[in-house]
Design a protein around this motif. Sequence first.
Motif, PDB file in Angstrom:
ATOM      1  N   ALA A  63      16.952  -8.288  43.052  1.00 12.10           N
ATOM      2  CA  ALA A  63      17.725  -9.276  42.822  1.00 12.10           C
ATOM      3  C   ALA A  63      17.148  -9.950  44.403  1.00 12.10           C
ATOM      4  N   GLU A  64      16.762  -8.848  45.063  1.00 12.28           N
ATOM      5  CA  GLU A  64      16.807  -9.119  46.737  1.00 12.28           C
ATOM      6  C   GLU A  64      15.222  -9.436  46.461  1.00 12.28           C
ATOM      7  N   ALA A  65      14.497  -8.537  46.306  1.00 15.59           N
ATOM      8  CA  ALA A  65      12.849  -8.958  45.872  1.00 15.59           C
ATOM      9  C   ALA A  65      12.665 -10.159  45.298  1.00 15.59           C
ATOM     10  N   GLU A  66      13.214 -10.648  43.785  1.00 13.66           N
ATOM     11  CA  GLU A  66      12.977 -11.628  43.314  1.00 13.66           C
ATOM     12  C   GLU A  66      13.449 -13.373  44.674  1.00 13.66           C
ATOM     13  N   GLU A  67      14.489 -12.882  45.295  1.00 14.20           N
ATOM     14  CA  GLU A  67      14.845 -13.846  45.929  1.00 14.20           C
ATOM     15  C   GLU A  67      13.686 -14.779  47.109  1.00 14.20           C
ATOM     16  N   ARG A  68      13.723 -13.114  47.121  1.00 16.29           N
ATOM     17  CA  ARG A  68      12.614 -13.344  48.672  1.00 16.29           C
ATOM     18  C   ARG A  68      11.115 -13.698  48.113  1.00 16.29           C
ATOM     19  N   GLU A  69      10.459 -13.305  46.925  1.00 15.97           N
ATOM     20  CA  GLU A  69       9.841 -14.558  46.585  1.00 15.97           C
ATOM     21  C   GLU A  69      10.395 -15.811  46.590  1.00 15.97           C
ATOM     22  N   ARG A  70      11.294 -15.689  45.032  1.00 19.34           N
ATOM     23  CA  ARG A  70      11.773 -17.615  45.438  1.00 19.34           C
ATOM     24  C   ARG A  70      11.455 -18.162  46.851  1.00 19.34           C
ATOM     25  N   LEU A  71      11.965 -17.611  47.869  1.00 17.74           N
ATOM     26  CA  LEU A  71      12.152 -18.432  48.890  1.00 17.74           C
ATOM     27  C   LEU A  71      10.799 -18.279  49.473  1.00 17.74           C
ATOM     28  N   GLU A  72      10.309 -17.766  49.635  1.00 15.73           N
ATOM     29  CA  GLU A  72       8.347 -17.644  50.449  1.00 15.73           C
ATOM     30  C   GLU A  72       7.948 -18.889  49.231  1.00 15.73           C
ATOM     31  N   THR A  73       7.869 -18.428  48.299  1.00 16.26           N
ATOM     32  CA  THR A  73       7.108 -19.946  47.453  1.00 16.26           C
ATOM     33  C   THR A  73       7.886 -21.293  47.720  1.00 16.26           C
ATOM     34  N   GLU A  74       9.181 -20.992  47.621  1.00 19.67           N
ATOM     35  CA  GLU A  74       9.979 -22.771  48.185  1.00 19.67           C
ATOM     36  C   GLU A  74       8.787 -23.193  50.025  1.00 19.67           C
ATOM     37  N   ALA A  75       8.777 -22.033  50.965  1.00 21.22           N
ATOM     38  CA  ALA A  75       8.730 -21.758  51.803  1.00 21.22           C
ATOM     39  C   ALA A  75       6.904 -22.805  52.018  1.00 21.22           C
ATOM     40  N   ARG A  76       6.078 -22.072  50.855  1.00 13.83           N
ATOM     41  CA  ARG A  76       4.505 -22.442  50.999  1.00 13.83           C
ATOM     42  C   ARG A  76       4.079 -23.753  50.308  1.00 13.83           C
ATOM     43  N   GLU A  77       5.207 -23.907  49.026  1.00 13.36           N
ATOM     44  CA  GLU A  77       5.506 -25.429  48.901  1.00 13.36           C
ATOM     45  C   GLU A  77       5.586 -26.790  49.786  1.00 13.36           C
ATOM     46  N   GLN A  78       6.618 -26.055  50.740  1.00 14.11           N
ATOM     47  CA  GLN A  78       6.869 -27.422  51.534  1.00 14.11           C
ATOM     48  C   GLN A  78       5.977 -27.635  52.713  1.00 14.11           C
ATOM     49  N   ARG A  79       4.982 -25.938  52.562  1.00  9.33           N
ATOM     50  CA  ARG A  79       4.251 -25.690  53.422  1.00  9.33           C
ATOM     51  C   ARG A  79       2.906 -26.552  53.184  1.00  9.33           C
ATOM     52  N   GLU A  80       2.343 -27.195  52.085  1.00 15.40           N
ATOM     53  CA  GLU A  80       1.575 -27.500  51.257  1.00 15.40           C
ATOM     54  C   GLU A  80       2.130 -29.646  51.298  1.00 15.40           C
ATOM     55  N   ALA A  81       2.912 -29.500  51.009  1.00 16.21           N
ATOM     56  CA  ALA A  81       3.129 -30.892  50.566  1.00 16.21           C
ATOM     57  C   ALA A  81       3.612 -30.746  52.112  1.00 16.21           C
ATOM     58  N   ILE A  82       3.978 -30.820  53.076  1.00 20.16           N
ATOM     59  CA  ILE A  82       3.710 -31.308  54.569  1.00 20.16           C
ATOM     60  C   ILE A  82       2.296 -31.477  54.620  1.00 20.16           C
ATOM     61  N   ALA A  83       1.369 -30.472  54.932  1.00 20.76           N
ATOM     62  CA  ALA A  83       0.008 -30.819  54.696  1.00 20.76           C
ATOM     63  C   ALA A  83      -0.210 -32.116  54.326  1.00 20.76           C
ATOM     64  N   ARG A  84      -0.433 -32.296  52.824  1.00 20.86           N
ATOM     65  CA  ARG A  84      -1.282 -33.011  52.163  1.00 20.86           C
ATOM     66  C   ARG A  84      -0.063 -34.972  52.720  1.00 20.86           C
ATOM     67  N   SER A  85       1.441 -35.124  52.868  1.00 18.49           N
ATOM     68  CA  SER A  85       1.658 -35.641  53.964  1.00 18.49           C
ATOM     69  C   SER A  85       0.638 -35.957  54.926  1.00 18.49           C
ATOM     70  N   ILE A  86       0.170 -34.775  56.159  1.00 15.56           N
ATOM     71  CA  ILE A  86      -0.228 -35.180  57.248  1.00 15.56           C
ATOM     72  C   ILE A  86      -1.343 -35.643  56.399  1.00 15.56           C
ATOM     73  N   ALA A  87      -2.102 -35.171  55.866  1.00 10.50           N
ATOM     74  CA  ALA A  87      -3.437 -35.814  55.234  1.00 10.50           C
ATOM     75  C   ALA A  87      -3.523 -36.611  55.142  1.00 10.50           C
TER      76      ALA A  87
END
Length: 115
Positions: A63-87
């Motif tokens: 469960a911890e591994a799945e939660e960590r993976e979910r959080l990493e995915t959300e963080a990556r998606e947020q970074r990608e959205a920020i990068a698209r917005s800045i671009a």
Amino acid sequence: MSYAEEIERVAEECRRRSALLLDELEQINQRTADTSRELAEASATEMREFWSEHADELAKARAEAEERERLETEAREQREAIARSIAARKANRDVLPVDQEDEEAAFYQRETWLI
């Protein structure tokens, strides 16, 4: 005693010893198979006990591994959205209006009319 009788006696002794060795090998193979089966059963029993004893810990770790993976995915998606917005902002900021590309329009948009 003739040579033929001696050869026959030696051959019989070889056959007898070969039969004894084959019997001994068969017994060793049987004992090895029995030991292997016993070890496999003991190993399976120990593994079942291990999984049952540590099931909660393993479920928690999964469960911890799945939660960590979910959080990493959300963080990556947020970074990608920020990068698209800045671009997108940078692209809109750096684009020149159509009038600025025109040389004739540049003549009329100059800062000073003093020559």
